[in-house]
Every structure is written in structure tokens, then in C-alpha cells.
Design a protein around this motif. Structure first.
Motif, PDB file in Angstrom:
ATOM      1  N   MET A 130       9.572 111.200 -19.988  1.00  0.00           N
ATOM      2  CA  MET A 130       8.308 110.478 -20.182  1.00  0.00           C
ATOM      3  C   MET A 130       8.287 109.752 -21.520  1.00  0.00           C
ATOM      4  N   GLU A 133      10.697 106.736 -21.321  1.00  0.00           N
ATOM      5  CA  GLU A 133      10.177 105.638 -20.495  1.00  0.00           C
ATOM      6  C   GLU A 133       8.820 105.131 -20.970  1.00  0.00           C
ATOM      7  N   GLN A 135       5.799 106.462 -20.900  1.00  0.00           N
ATOM      8  CA  GLN A 135       4.748 106.631 -19.910  1.00  0.00           C
ATOM      9  C   GLN A 135       3.422 107.043 -20.551  1.00  0.00           C
ATOM     10  N   THR A 178       2.700 112.584 -11.195  1.00  0.00           N
ATOM     11  CA  THR A 178       2.164 111.220 -11.211  1.00  0.00           C
ATOM     12  C   THR A 178       1.309 111.034 -12.455  1.00  0.00           C
ATOM     13  N   ASN A 181      -2.287 105.861 -16.040  1.00  0.00           N
ATOM     14  CA  ASN A 181      -2.601 105.485 -17.418  1.00  0.00           C
ATOM     15  C   ASN A 181      -3.607 104.337 -17.409  1.00  0.00           C
ATOM     16  N   ARG A 184      -3.252 100.606 -20.627  1.00  0.00           N
ATOM     17  CA  ARG A 184      -2.141  99.669 -20.733  1.00  0.00           C
ATOM     18  C   ARG A 184      -2.605  98.228 -20.545  1.00  0.00           C
TER      19      ARG A 184
END
Length: 303
Positions: A130, A133, A135, A178, A181, A184
């Protein structure tokens, strides 16, 4: 370090070190190890801070700065753990405790523990992925594992959230499948409003567009709304209302205040423009009650 000190004393004529001198040498060496560890930790911290500040100046937006902050904190934590473990082993060596059996035992114990701590290993692996990447970052509003809230801390072991009521949730990374978010780039303040079936839809659409323009011109929200208001049209046919969908594109963090203000203005502007916002109604026929009333009237007339 202990061997080096002993050789230096041997060269100085101390062939056999008395007990008090050995203890003194061990104590001095332990202090030196702790001082070196402290200096190393400070140098690493300054180095990470310097690199972080340099990369932060090159960051394009707030999201990049959040990511850098999260990565900097994780690397600092890992560096502290590594320095602490090495310092502990060196101190044991200075005290005359052989660390070779300790390392061998730790290796065997690590293998045994790994079989019983698969979930812990999974937590660290998922946390690393995470982080790699990008996330989740500190300050994001997310939904994970059935919980939602603002991210207060991201580690390789867990994610700490604080929800709208102030409750803190610790979510192990291994349970996260899952990630939703909400922080963003941009978001949409989306509202479905119901109008009566006899409403002039063109007029309702026009009023919604005017409301959106008013919000864009509002000093409180003009820097939070980044797109033209979109009246997306009829989105459903309910029992007592036609559902119309409207949305405003906003910066990610402003989605909820913009949505609340949009609903407030709709409830004010629609009645002023003669547009009814209906509510659910039910008509109940009580046939038995009517019969009883008629029987009561007949009995009263006979008397």
C-alpha cells in the motif's frame, strides 16, 4: 570494540586486566556504543529531513506532499528499529555475552513464529505494498474494512482512522481488501432531489443551474468548486416524486460541506420558485370504523 580496547591496553603493558579494569572498559565501551548510536540516529534523521524538504519543494500538489510525509515517517521508524537492534547486540557483546547463539536462536525462533504469525506477516506485506503504490496517506479520508474516517497514522502493521464521532479505529493491513479514498484530486458533491410529478422539469433544471452558479460565486465556496454545475436530468421515478440528479465538482476535501450547502439552498430556492418537494404520503381506508359509525347513527336514531 572490546577486543580493540584490550589490545591497546596490552600494548600499554596490561597483560592481564584486573576485574575492576575489565568492568571499567566494558562500561566505557557501552557508553561509547550508546553515544555512537545516538549520533547515528541524529545524522539519519537530519539526512531524511533534508531529503524530505528537498523533495517537498519539488512536489506538485498537496497529495505529493502527503505521500512524502508518510514515506518519510515510515523510513524514519524502520531506521530507528534497525539502529536500536544493532545497538542492543553491540551492548551485549561489550558486556561479554556472545551474540552468536542469540542470533542462531533468534533465527530458529523466527522460523517457528512465522508459521504462527502468518497474519502478522501478511499485515506487513500488505502495508508495504500500500505504501509502495501510494494507496493511503496521512490526512486522507478513506473507507476500509467497513470503517471510514480520516487517516491519522499509516504503518506497516495497521492504519489508524478517526471517524466523524471522534472514535479511533485500528485496522490491520492484512484485513484490507478494498480501499475507497475520498481525498484524491477531486470529488463530486452529488444530490438527488425529488419534485412533484406535475412540476415543470425545464424550470426545475434552470433553478438548479442558478443555484450552482450562486455557489460558485459565493466567497466561501468559490475556491472549493472547480467545475461547472451539472444537472444530469431525471434519475428515477419514485412513488410520489421525480428524482433529479445534480452535482458539483469540488476539491477532494470540500465534497461534504459543498453538498450540505447545496441541499440547503435547494430547500430554500425551490419553494420560492413554486417547485414542490413532495414527501411520502399514504392513504389508509378504515372500512370497519366507518361501519361502526353508521351502526352507531342508526342505533341513535331508533332511540
Amino acid at each position: 570494540m572490546r577486543e580493540i580496547t584490550v589490545k591497546i591496553l596490552n600494548l600499554m603493558g596490561w597483560e592481564q586486566l584486573p576485574g575492576w579494569l575489565s568492568a571499567l572498559v566494558a562500561g566505557i565501551n557501552v557508553i561509547l556504543v550508546l553515544i555512537i548510536a545516538f549520533i547515528t540516529r541524529q545524522l539519519v534523521r537530519r539526512f531524511l529531513t533534508s531529503v524530505h524538504n528537498r523533495l517537498e519543494r519539488r512536489a506538485i500538489d498537496l497529495e505529493d506532499r502527503k505521500r512524502l510525509e508518510t514515506i518519510n515517517r515510515i523510513i524514519g521508524y524502520v531506521a530507528s528499529v534497525v539502529i536500536g537492534v544493532i545497538t542492543f547486540l553491540l551492548v551485549l557483546g561489550e558486556l561479554g555475552i556472545s551474540i552468536a547463539p542469540l542470533l542462531a536462536t533468534a533465527g530458529v525462533a523466527g522460523i517457528a513464529i512465522s508459521f504462527g504469525a502468518q497474519s502478522l506477516v501478511k499485515d506487513y506485506f500488505v502495508g508495504f505494498v500500500m505504501l509502495l503504490e501510494n494507496q493511503i496517506r496521512q490526512g486522507d479520508f478513506i473507507e476500509v474494512a467497513g470503517k471510514s474516517g480520516t487517516v491519522e497514522e499509516v504503518t506497516l502493521r495497521y492504519v489508524r482512522l478517526r471517524d466523524g464521532e471522534g472514535a479511533v479505529h485500528y485496522v490491520p493491513n492484512g484485513t484490507i481488501t478494498t480501499v475507497s479514498n475520498h481525498s484524491r484530486q477531486f470529488a463530486y458533491a452529488l444530490v438527488d432531489v425529488g419534485v412533484a410529478y406535475d412540476t415543470d422539469l425545464d424550470k426545475a433544471f434552470e433553478v438548479l443551474r442558478e443555484i450552482g452558479q450562486q455557489m460558485r460565486e459565493n466567497a466561501q465556496f468559490q475556491d472549493k468548486i472547480i467545475g461547472e454545475p451539472e444537472v444530469m436530468g431525471v434519475n428515477g421515478l419514485g412513488d410520489s416524486a421525480i428524482m433529479i440528479r445534480v452535482r458539483l465538482q469540488t476539491i477532494a476535501a470540500a465534497k461534504w460541506p459543498v453538498k450540505r450547502k447545496l441541499m440547503e439552498m435547494i430547500t430554500q430556492e425551490f419553494p420560492e420558485n413554486g417547485i414542490e418537494i413532495p414527501f411520502s404520503q399514504q392513504v389508509v381506508h378504515l372500512q370497519g370504523v366507518e361501519i361502526e359509525k353508521s351502526n352507531f347513527k342508526e342505533e341513535s336514531a331508533n332511540q
